[in-house]
Design a protein around this motif. Structure first.
Motif, mmCIF file in Angstrom:
data_model
loop_
_atom_site.group_PDB
_atom_site.id
_atom_site.type_symbol
_atom_site.label_atom_id
_atom_site.label_comp_id
_atom_site.label_asym_id
_atom_site.label_seq_id
_atom_site.Cartn_x
_atom_site.Cartn_y
_atom_site.Cartn_z
ATOM 1 N N MET A 144 4.416 -4.496 11.847
ATOM 2 C CA MET A 144 3.766 -3.202 11.506
ATOM 3 C C MET A 144 4.850 -2.208 10.597
ATOM 4 S SD MET A 144 2.044 -0.427 14.002
ATOM 5 C CE MET A 144 3.075 1.088 14.440
ATOM 6 N N ARG A 145 6.233 -2.604 11.170
ATOM 7 C CA ARG A 145 7.236 -1.926 10.096
ATOM 8 C C ARG A 145 7.547 -2.534 8.767
ATOM 9 N NH1 ARG A 145 13.443 -2.579 12.154
ATOM 10 N NH2 ARG A 145 12.253 -1.970 14.276
ATOM 11 N N THR A 146 6.994 -3.542 8.669
ATOM 12 C CA THR A 146 7.079 -4.236 7.090
ATOM 13 C C THR A 146 5.924 -3.324 6.525
ATOM 14 O OG1 THR A 146 7.514 -6.381 7.774
ATOM 15 C CG2 THR A 146 6.500 -6.338 5.790
ATOM 16 N N VAL A 149 -3.195 2.972 -0.584
ATOM 17 C CA VAL A 149 -4.252 3.535 0.254
ATOM 18 C C VAL A 149 -4.767 2.288 1.157
ATOM 19 C CG1 VAL A 149 -6.758 4.424 0.196
ATOM 20 C CG2 VAL A 149 -5.094 5.382 -0.859
ATOM 21 N N LEU A 150 -5.061 1.213 0.565
ATOM 22 C CA LEU A 150 -5.480 -0.024 1.266
ATOM 23 C C LEU A 150 -4.396 -0.449 2.380
ATOM 24 C CD1 LEU A 150 -7.090 -2.130 -1.471
ATOM 25 C CD2 LEU A 150 -8.253 -0.936 0.144
ATOM 26 N N TRP A 151 -3.311 -0.353 2.028
ATOM 27 C CA TRP A 151 -2.264 -0.717 3.219
ATOM 28 C C TRP A 151 -2.311 0.455 4.146
ATOM 29 C CZ3 TRP A 151 2.301 -1.334 -1.081
ATOM 30 C CH2 TRP A 151 2.299 -2.548 -1.173
ATOM 31 N N ILE A 152 -2.532 1.682 4.110
ATOM 32 C CA ILE A 152 -2.608 2.411 5.130
ATOM 33 C C ILE A 152 -4.047 2.290 6.001
ATOM 34 C CG2 ILE A 152 -3.218 5.039 5.612
ATOM 35 C CD1 ILE A 152 -1.347 5.669 3.466
ATOM 36 N N VAL A 153 -4.980 1.822 5.283
ATOM 37 C CA VAL A 153 -6.241 1.441 6.002
ATOM 38 C C VAL A 153 -6.076 0.116 6.928
ATOM 39 C CG1 VAL A 153 -8.780 0.631 5.580
ATOM 40 C CG2 VAL A 153 -7.890 2.461 4.301
ATOM 41 N N GLY A 154 -5.278 -0.824 6.416
ATOM 42 C CA GLY A 154 -4.848 -1.936 6.913
ATOM 43 C C GLY A 154 -4.001 -1.393 8.050
ATOM 44 N N LEU A 155 -3.225 -0.592 7.856
ATOM 45 C CA LEU A 155 -2.236 -0.257 9.153
ATOM 46 C C LEU A 155 -3.047 0.288 10.203
ATOM 47 C CD1 LEU A 155 0.663 0.042 10.096
ATOM 48 C CD2 LEU A 155 0.603 2.378 8.901
ATOM 49 N N TYR A 156 -3.995 1.129 9.899
ATOM 50 C CA TYR A 156 -4.902 1.714 11.075
ATOM 51 C C TYR A 156 -5.867 0.402 11.913
ATOM 52 C CZ TYR A 156 -3.516 6.409 10.047
ATOM 53 O OH TYR A 156 -2.905 7.440 9.810
ATOM 54 N N ILE A 157 -6.170 -0.446 10.829
ATOM 55 C CA ILE A 157 -6.958 -1.647 11.604
ATOM 56 C C ILE A 157 -6.196 -2.445 12.573
ATOM 57 C CG2 ILE A 157 -8.064 -3.950 10.881
ATOM 58 C CD1 ILE A 157 -9.160 -2.368 8.268
ATOM 59 N N LYS A 209 -3.449 -1.154 13.978
ATOM 60 C CA LYS A 209 -2.903 -0.620 15.212
ATOM 61 C C LYS A 209 -4.290 -0.386 16.050
ATOM 62 C CE LYS A 209 -0.994 3.978 15.740
ATOM 63 N NZ LYS A 209 -0.776 5.382 15.247
ATOM 64 N N GLY A 210 -5.525 -0.391 15.717
ATOM 65 C CA GLY A 210 -6.487 -0.403 16.608
ATOM 66 C C GLY A 210 -6.749 -1.652 17.327
ATOM 67 N N LYS A 211 -6.317 -2.955 16.792
ATOM 68 C CA LYS A 211 -6.317 -4.289 17.195
ATOM 69 C C LYS A 211 -5.283 -4.425 18.609
ATOM 70 C CE LYS A 211 -7.712 -7.031 13.363
ATOM 71 N NZ LYS A 211 -7.534 -8.396 12.630
ATOM 72 N N PHE A 212 -4.256 -3.698 18.193
ATOM 73 C CA PHE A 212 -3.026 -3.909 19.479
ATOM 74 C C PHE A 212 -3.382 -3.047 20.567
ATOM 75 C CE2 PHE A 212 -0.647 -5.428 15.472
ATOM 76 C CZ PHE A 212 -0.522 -6.947 16.169
ATOM 77 N N GLN A 213 -3.974 -2.024 20.363
ATOM 78 C CA GLN A 213 -4.179 -1.269 21.165
ATOM 79 C C GLN A 213 -5.430 -1.629 22.176
ATOM 80 O OE1 GLN A 213 -4.993 2.766 19.588
ATOM 81 N NE2 GLN A 213 -2.961 2.953 19.295
ATOM 82 N N SER A 214 -6.353 -2.383 21.804
ATOM 83 C CA SER A 214 -7.507 -2.685 22.915
ATOM 84 C C SER A 214 -6.944 -3.888 23.640
ATOM 85 C CB SER A 214 -8.390 -3.430 21.731
ATOM 86 O OG SER A 214 -9.159 -2.360 20.616
#
Length: 58
Positions: free
Chosen positions: A1-3, A43-51, A53-58
């Protein structure tokens, strides 16, 4: 995520660099294309970051 965060910050830096180059010499359309391309990539990297982030919270 830091990368991904470092990629986003670096991408914004490249965006600003290309945009300033285009504003200094409007004939250089490739600088404008580079700026737009980098903005889309960030913008695509930001979308990927949110995706991710959602995978690790589930």
């Amino acid at each position: 995520m830091r990368t991904i965060l470092f990629l986003i910050i670096g991408g914004i830096g490249f965006d600003i660099n290309h945009l300033i180059a285009y504003l200094n010499n409007p004939v250089k359309y490739m600088s404008l294309v580079g700026a737009l391309e980098n903005y889309v990539l960030v913008v695509l990297w930001i979308v990927g970051l949110y995706i991710e982030k959602g995978k690790f919270q589930s």
